[in-house]
Enzyme design. Structure first.
Site, PDB file in Angstrom:
ATOM      1  N   ASP A   1       0.872  -1.178   0.000  1.00  0.00           N
ATOM      2  CA  ASP A   1       0.000   0.000   0.000  1.00  0.00           C
ATOM      3  C   ASP A   1       0.908   1.228   0.000  1.00  0.00           C
ATOM      4  OD1 ASP A   1      -1.515   2.264   1.545  1.00  0.00           O
ATOM      5  OD2 ASP A   1      -3.078   0.901   0.868  1.00  0.00           O
TER       6      ASP A   1
ATOM      7  N   ASN B   1      -3.173  13.011  -4.236  1.00  0.00           N
ATOM      8  CA  ASN B   1      -4.415  13.380  -4.930  1.00  0.00           C
ATOM      9  C   ASN B   1      -5.006  14.674  -4.380  1.00  0.00           C
ATOM     10  OD1 ASN B   1      -4.546  11.241  -6.773  1.00  0.00           O
ATOM     11  ND2 ASN B   1      -5.585   9.898  -5.317  1.00  0.00           N
TER      12      ASN B   1
ATOM     13  N   HIS C   1      -5.609  14.460  -9.186  1.00  0.00           N
ATOM     14  CA  HIS C   1      -5.647  13.044  -9.565  1.00  0.00           C
ATOM     15  C   HIS C   1      -4.722  12.719 -10.742  1.00  0.00           C
ATOM     16  CE1 HIS C   1      -8.838  11.675  -6.852  1.00  0.00           C
ATOM     17  NE2 HIS C   1      -9.386  12.876  -7.023  1.00  0.00           N
TER      18      HIS C   1
ATOM     19  N   ASP D   1      -2.201   9.698 -10.724  1.00  0.00           N
ATOM     20  CA  ASP D   1      -2.117   8.663 -11.760  1.00  0.00           C
ATOM     21  C   ASP D   1      -0.672   8.434 -12.189  1.00  0.00           C
ATOM     22  OD1 ASP D   1      -4.831   8.399 -11.670  1.00  0.00           O
ATOM     23  OD2 ASP D   1      -5.232   9.512 -13.520  1.00  0.00           O
TER      24      ASP D   1
ATOM     25  N   ARG E   1      10.698 -10.993 -10.112  1.00  0.00           N
ATOM     26  CA  ARG E   1      11.301 -12.071 -10.887  1.00  0.00           C
ATOM     27  C   ARG E   1      10.432 -12.454 -12.080  1.00  0.00           C
ATOM     28  NH1 ARG E   1      11.224 -16.690  -6.591  1.00  0.00           N
ATOM     29  NH2 ARG E   1       9.037 -16.220  -7.025  1.00  0.00           N
TER      30      ARG E   1
ATOM     31  N   GLU F   1      -4.479   2.384  -4.476  1.00  0.00           N
ATOM     32  CA  GLU F   1      -3.015   2.382  -4.401  1.00  0.00           C
ATOM     33  C   GLU F   1      -2.470   1.093  -3.797  1.00  0.00           C
ATOM     34  OE1 GLU F   1      -4.425   4.520  -0.593  1.00  0.00           O
ATOM     35  OE2 GLU F   1      -5.107   4.162  -2.643  1.00  0.00           O
TER      36      GLU F   1
ATOM     37  N   ARG G   1      14.966  -5.697  -3.221  1.00  0.00           N
ATOM     38  CA  ARG G   1      15.175  -5.141  -4.567  1.00  0.00           C
ATOM     39  C   ARG G   1      14.172  -4.016  -4.834  1.00  0.00           C
ATOM     40  NH1 ARG G   1      15.615 -10.543  -6.255  1.00  0.00           N
ATOM     41  NH2 ARG G   1      13.673 -10.415  -7.467  1.00  0.00           N
TER      42      ARG G   1
END
Length: 410
Positions: free
Chosen positions: A260, A268, A273, A277, A292, A303, A323
């Site tokens: 999240d 926003n 917005h 985006d 991977r 989100e 990573r």
């Protein structure tokens, strides 16, 4: 040359081909996604089941017509191969009811398509041994239509050009072999038979490719999020269900990450917005680039993202998270790094019985990570990983939130 170019453009437009990638998708399935392959497999197996079930009844039933019009010895010989063919069709219909799998679907279709030509070759050999006339000859000539019926049946399957050629070539060879003229006077008949088969084959190829093109467009529209290009929640649920069952069958690990984005609402609220985006698209692209090969990234909602990590034990899931953290998820409009709170669940370590429980567990751990300060992951046995820029990012994000709250109050 101009005429050929115009014909190619017209054919491409009729098949809905506008890019080289779309053309390649019709030639081979190497670029087809998992949802497309599963959908194709389900369609192919359901239609194989339908045809095999029908043929399992019709093939032996036709022996009643043979009994009425053909010599008794010939009828007995044909009855044997009819019964064997019916048994083969029943077996294929039974196999087609199993879990959809593209390789299984191909072999089932190959099996169904091979029964009829083999039946035709054997029956033609026996029919040639008898002197038939009148109605007997008419009935015998109906057997020669079997390969044509099967090649026409390919129009009902969404196949790539490579698959179509694989399935059609043996049947074309059967027709050519059976049509070879014994005397010079048979040449026109042989040429017309091969020409008719080739014409039907061309129609079958066009119809099958057109069906595949339509299916690709519909599945892509339903399976991929328009904004981020990731799997939709609906397609992701199918993927989760599949990977969970595969994990149980092979007794292999399976991890999921529930992400999240931190303080996304403020993006926003403060910047609009459109800016939000951009943040979502960048984060989605970063996730896709870092995970991977064989992993799946899903836009779960708003989100929130889920990453499916097949065969990944908790330590391997941590490697993927590291990573992601070091690669980053892009920048907010104010220049602060985008971070996420991450919850991790693993099927064996958490001893879960279904994928829904995995989602709930990962969601709970993600929420706990948010409570504990955001920009971190919380995994199996409370294992915690911190975002390298956690302190700076949270400080900047909280500053933006405070400024926004002050602006609203004033």
């Amino acid at each position: 040359m101009k005429y050929l170019t115009a014909m190619y453009i017209s054919l491409s437009e009729s098949l809905g081909i506008y890019t080289p990638d779309q053309l390649y998708e019709l030639f081979t399935n190497k670029q087809h996604s998992m949802p497309i392959s599963r959908h194709r497999a389900a369609i192919m197996q359901s239609r194989v089941f339908f045809f095999c079930a029908i043929f399992a009844v019709l093939v032996p039933t036709w022996s009643l017509i043979d009994l009425l019009f053909l010599p008794s010895p010939l009828w007995a010989e044909l009855l044997v191969i009819r019964i064997l063919s019916a048994i083969a069709f029943i077996f294929l219909a039974w196999q087609a009811r199993k879990e959809p799998d593209l390789n299984r679907a191909r072999w089932l279709l190959a099996g169904m398509l091979s029964i009829t030509p083999l039946f035709y070759l054997v029956s033609d050999h026996w029919l040639q041994a008898y002197e038939l006339s009148g109605t007997e000859q008419v009935i015998a000539e109906l057997y020669a239509l079997l390969p044509f019926v099967m090649i026409a049946g390919l129009t009902l399957f969404p196949l790539t050009l490579k698959e179509l050629l694989f399935f059609a070539t043996p049947m074309l060879a059967v027709v050519v072999l059976s049509s070879l003229p014994q005397v010079k006077s048979d040449i026109p008949q042989a040429v017309s038979t091969i020409w008719l088969f080739s014409l039907i084959l061309g129609v079958a190829i066009f119809a099958s490719l057109n069906q595949l093109r339509y299916m690709l467009s519909q599945v892509n529209r339903a399976s991929y999020d328009v904004l981020t290009g990731l799997l939709t929640r609906r397609a992701g649920i199918e993927m989760l269900d599949l990977q969970f069952r595969l994990s149980l069958m092979s007794d292999s690990p399976l991890s999921i990450l529930y992400l999240d984005l931190d303080h996304f609402k403020t993006v926003n609220d403060i910047y609009g917005h459109d800016a939000g985006d951009v943040v979502l698209r960048t984060a989605a692209q970063q996730l896709n680039d870092v995970v991977r090969k064989g992993d799946s990234v899903i836009r779960w909602g708003g989100e929130e993202f889920i990453v499916i990590l097949p065969t990944a034990a908790p330590n391997e899931a941590d490697d993927v998270i590291n990573r992601i953290m070091h690669a980053g998820l892009g920048l907010r409009p104010d220049g602060a790094p985008v971070t996420a709170s991450i919850g991790v669940a693993e099927v064996q370590a958490d001893a879960v019985n279904d994928w829904k429980t995995m989602i709930e567990l990962a969601d709970h751990r993600m929420y706990t990570a948010k409570i504990q300060g955001r920009a971190r992951s919380l995994g199996v046995n409370q294992a915690e990983l911190l975002w390298p820029v956690a302190a700076t990012s949270n400080k900047l994000a909280e500053k933006s939130v405070a400024q926004h709250e002050v602006a609203e109050e004033s």
